[in-house]
Design a protein around this motif. Structure first.
Motif, PDB file in Angstrom:
ATOM      1  N   GLN B 205       0.834  -1.206   0.000  1.00 26.93           N
ATOM      2  CA  GLN B 205       0.000   0.000   0.000  1.00 26.93           C
ATOM      3  C   GLN B 205       0.868   1.255   0.000  1.00 26.93           C
ATOM      4  O   GLN B 205       2.036   1.238   0.351  1.00 26.93           O
ATOM      5  N   ASP B 206       0.201   2.375  -0.369  1.00 23.65           N
ATOM      6  CA  ASP B 206       0.922   3.641  -0.496  1.00 23.65           C
ATOM      7  C   ASP B 206       1.480   4.139   0.837  1.00 23.65           C
ATOM      8  O   ASP B 206       2.574   4.673   0.903  1.00 23.65           O
ATOM      9  N   TYR B 207       0.673   3.970   1.898  1.00 20.38           N
ATOM     10  CA  TYR B 207       1.123   4.544   3.168  1.00 20.38           C
ATOM     11  C   TYR B 207       2.390   3.867   3.676  1.00 20.38           C
ATOM     12  O   TYR B 207       3.156   4.452   4.424  1.00 20.38           O
ATOM     13  N   ILE B 208       2.591   2.619   3.253  1.00 25.45           N
ATOM     14  CA  ILE B 208       3.833   1.946   3.641  1.00 25.45           C
ATOM     15  C   ILE B 208       5.012   2.592   2.903  1.00 25.45           C
ATOM     16  O   ILE B 208       6.085   2.813   3.476  1.00 25.45           O
ATOM     17  N   ARG B 209       4.747   2.932   1.632  1.00 23.34           N
ATOM     18  CA  ARG B 209       5.817   3.581   0.866  1.00 23.34           C
ATOM     19  C   ARG B 209       6.161   4.931   1.505  1.00 23.34           C
ATOM     20  O   ARG B 209       7.324   5.310   1.619  1.00 23.34           O
ATOM     21  N   THR B 210       5.095   5.629   1.949  1.00 26.47           N
ATOM     22  CA  THR B 210       5.325   6.905   2.619  1.00 26.47           C
ATOM     23  C   THR B 210       6.186   6.710   3.861  1.00 26.47           C
ATOM     24  O   THR B 210       7.153   7.448   4.084  1.00 26.47           O
ATOM     25  N   ALA B 211       5.809   5.705   4.652  1.00 28.81           N
ATOM     26  CA  ALA B 211       6.561   5.459   5.880  1.00 28.81           C
ATOM     27  C   ALA B 211       8.017   5.148   5.564  1.00 28.81           C
ATOM     28  O   ALA B 211       8.938   5.612   6.239  1.00 28.81           O
TER      29      ALA B 211
END
Lengths: 453, 313
Positions: B205-211
């Motif tokens: 997911q995107d939020y993992i990439r953000t993290a």
């Protein structure tokens, strides 16, 4: 600037932009050879071939398929290679450990080693009888000669020995006396011509080992395991087919009809879904037993005969599946139908005036098949699981019939002294369920790579 | 939200009524009377039937059962403990408590074992640890619980003699070990598989990439950000998990001779003790149905992306 971007992204188009430079030769018709080389080789691969290729590439599923085929052979071909049947009781040979021999067998083997042509151990005959009844008998010796004799009195626990080259040719010895070392041969008078009502006796020249040992009733455990595997497999496959038929018809009707029909049908599915199945299954097993038995006894059709051969326990498992377990399949099929109904090609077919039946036949069924195969395959191990669970609780298959679950259940009471009786069927059951699960997973990945986890 | 919860409660109630009804008619379809023995005369049977109201028409009996249940009255046992109230048999003699104790421990163990194992597998995807865990969990899902239970019994009780063969009333902590382990095997392996899959989904997911872009450590990302969201499928499994623990209870209680609800249920069926069958079925079904209800509601609270008013499909 503009030209540069164009070149960057469509470099293969570049020759066309220099159309001014084309020579006369470029307009010559292509030769046959050139034409062939222009066509890219794309052999059309059918859906099933493609799936099979994917399946073969999956090492785990290939190994489990192999194991599963071995188990199939074990269950269906194996019984013809062993000398015992699943229901014959050898009273003297009860509670044997794997490869263990009875005293009688050891005595007989010693006699054979001493040079006997063949022996007959009365208490190693199948059934509860440990004696040879009085009457007329005949034996066909190895050299083709018929040896007939009359037994004036029935004899218990004897070993009948034939030594065709010696005299006396036929004699018997008391088993106990032989084992204690002090035995005397009792001669039997023989003739060449058997009496009219003489029964043939088959002599033994070697003893087939009880590879897995025997159970408390003296039945060969290997034969029972083979038979049990067969019963479990049949139950799994038939139950999966029942679920397939009922579930897919119900789901397809619900999905195709839509509207109020769909709504009502799905509420029914939800209700059945929310019922804790095992509680009802246990009740059903008890409820169905007696009426089924009555029905089997009363009617004599071909199908009923086949079902009564399987036994009440097995048939009530089928009925249970037909009543409760189709809901999962129905949901899946309905979902597929709903999804496919909205596809453009179905809309196009409808716009072209294709009748509904043809749309179902040409578009819906072929596209559903993969999902149906997957669900059915994964249903088989779960049916086997449920059957073994029921049999373990003493509610499924009953003796002398055997299934892997009932074999385990029989062994539970004697677990401390005879652990192998539990281990053999339990290990087979585990391997069977495991291999089927893995094959099912492989088929799922092969037929529908999108579902791959 | 309130409307949704109310709707679910009403639906659960009707499911229970349906189950009680099915059970009622099924057990009345069992041939023979509960009072039929080799010695009993037809008069005796008729008298006993009259005493317990079994001579009345089925719908009347059914209505009596239903109304009594609403009052918390489950009738009296006809056979196994003649004259004793079913509620007393189930709850007063420690049967329910025994089953619940084993079940809860198994539930806890399944969660405590399954989720971290799934995380570890996802964290080490493609490495040896992942492969080992995959083999183990695949085995755990395929081994029937009674096979595992008897294997444990054979190894630890019969051969090594570390643990008692009969667990009986679970007086010592040692007697818990095998029943709980064999009950927890399937669910913990299933949860581990489920966690691994949903964790791998979450990692993309995107939020993992953000993290990750923020420079957080992988461990922190997996166990904090990804885990939270990958637990949603695990929560939905808790409903079926309750059912599987009830089912497994039958096998485990038989194998280890624990006098719990499951064992009693099976003997009540074999003895045709109608009120006991009904009572046990309803209690066990209620356990499962309530668990499903709680899970359904919890699911919507945990995952706000699911609209509360939308009809589920």
């Amino acid at each position: 600037m503009e030209k540069k971007t164009f070149q960057l992204f469509h470099s293969d188009v570049e020759p066309l932009t220099q159309w001014q430079n084309l020579g006369e030769a470029d307009f010559a018709p292509a030769t046959e050879q050139e034409k062939v080389s222009m066509v890219e080789e794309h052999k059309s691969v059918s859906y099933w071939k493609d799936a099979w290729r994917r399946f073969r590439a999956n090492r785990v599923s290939m190994v489990s398929l192999f194991v599963f085929i071995l188990l199939l052979l074990f269950a269906f071909v194996g019984p013809s290679f062993i000398a015992y049947s699943y229901e014959e009781q050898y009273r003297e040979a009860a509670k044997l450990f794997p490869f263990e021999k009875t005293e009688a067998q050891e005595a007989a083997e010693a006699l054979l080693a001493e040079g006997a042509d063949g022996v007959l151990v009365t208490n190693l005959l199948p059934g509860s009888q440990t004696y040879l009844k009085k009457g007329n008998y005949y034996i066909t010796a190895r050299n083709g000669k018929t040896i007939a004799f009359n037994l004036p009195k029935s004899k218990e626990k004897i070993i009948l020995v034939l030594e065709s080259e010696k005299t006396p040719a036929l004699w018997y010895v008391d088993q106990k006396a032989y084992l204690s070392g002090t035995y005397e041969k009792t001669e039997i008078e023989t003739t060449d011509a058997p009496a009219e009502n003489a029964a043939e006796l088959k002599l033994t020249t070697s003893f087939f080992p009880h590879i897995f040992g025997t159970d408390s009733a003296g039945r060969d455990l290997l034969a029972r395991c083979m038979y049990g595997t067969r019963v479990s497999l049949i139950i799994g496959i038939v139950a999966a087919l029942i679920v397939l038929v009922i579930g897919s018809i119900y789901g397809a009707i619900s999905g195709l009809a839509g509207g109020a029909v769909d709504f009502v049908m799905m509420r029914i599915v939800e209700l059945i879904y929310s019922v804790p199945d095992v509680l009802i299954v246990l009740l059903l097993q008890v409820v169905l037993k007696e009426p089924l038995q009555k029905w089997f006894d009363a009617s004599q059709g071909g199908i009923v005969k086949a079902m009564s051969d399987l036994g009440v326990g097995v048939v009530s498992i089928f009925i249970t599946f037909a009543l409760l377990y189709w809901v999962g399949m129905a949901r899946i099929v309905r979902g597929q139908v709903l999804m496919l109904k909205k596809q453009e090609y179905v809309t196009a077919a409808r716009a072209l005036g294709v009748p509904g039946g043809r749309i179902v036949k040409r578009h819906l069924i072929p596209n559903c098949v993969g999902q149906l195969v997957i669900t059915t395959c994964l249903q088989i191990p779960s049916a086997i699981f449920l059957e073994s669970f029921l049999s373990f609780l003493g509610m499924g298959v009953s003796a002398p019939m055997a299934s892997l679950g009932s074999l385990c259940s029989d062994a539970l009471d004697v677990l401390q002294n005879y652990p192998y009786r539990m281990l053999c069927p339990a290990i087979i059951l585990t391997i069977l369920v495991l291999s089927l699960n893995l094959v099912g997973d492989g088929i799922r990945d092969a037929l529908d790579p999108r579902l791959k986890k | 939200m309130t409307l949704y919860v109310l709707k679910r409660i009403v639906a659960a109630f009707f499911t229970l009524v349906l189950i009680a009804t099915i059970t009622f008619f099924l057990m009345n379809a069992i041939p023979g009377s509960p009072f039929m023995t080799d010695k009993s005369t037809p008069e005796q049977i008729a008298k006993a039937n009259a005493k317990y109201g079994l001579d009345q028409p089925l719908p009347v009996q059914w209505w009596r059962y239903m109304t009594n249940y609403l009052r918390g009255d489950m009738g009296v046992s006809l056979k196994m403990q003649e004259g004793t109230e079913v509620t007393k048999i189930l709850f007063g003699q420690g049967k329910f408590e025994l089953s619940i104790r084993v079940g809860l421990w198994a539930l806890l163990l399944a969660i405590v074992l399954g989720i971290p194992l799934g995380c570890i597998a996802a964290y080490n995807r493609g490495k040896a640890v992942d492969s080992v865990l995959r083999v183990l969990t695949t085995f755990g899902v395929a081994v029937p619980s009674f096979v595992f239970a008897t294997l444990l019994l054979l190894i630890f009780a019969v051969h090594l003699k570390w643990l008692p063969v009969l667990s009986n009333s679970l007086e010592t902590p040692a007697s818990y070990v095998m029943p709980v382990l064999s009950l927890a095997l399937y669910p913990s392996c299933y949860i581990a598989k489920l966690t691994r899959t949903s964790m791998l989904d979450a990692i993309n997911q995107d939020y993992i990439r953000t993290a990750r872009a923020k420079g957080l450590k992988t461990r922190r990302i997996i166990f904090k950000h990804a885990l939270r969201n990958s637990l949603i499928p695990v929560i939905t499994y808790l409903g079926p998990l309750a059912a599987s623990i009830v089912t497994g209870g039958f096998v485990v209680e038989t194998t280890f001779s624990i006098p719990g609800l499951g064992k009693y249920f099976i003997s009540s069926i074999l003895n045709r003790d109608y009120p006991v069958i009904m009572g046990t079925t309803v209690v066990l079904a209620a356990l499962i149905v309530i668990m499903n209800l709680v899970v359904d509601i919890a699911y919507k609270i945990v995952d706000p992306r699911i609209t509360l008013t939308a009809k589920e499909d």
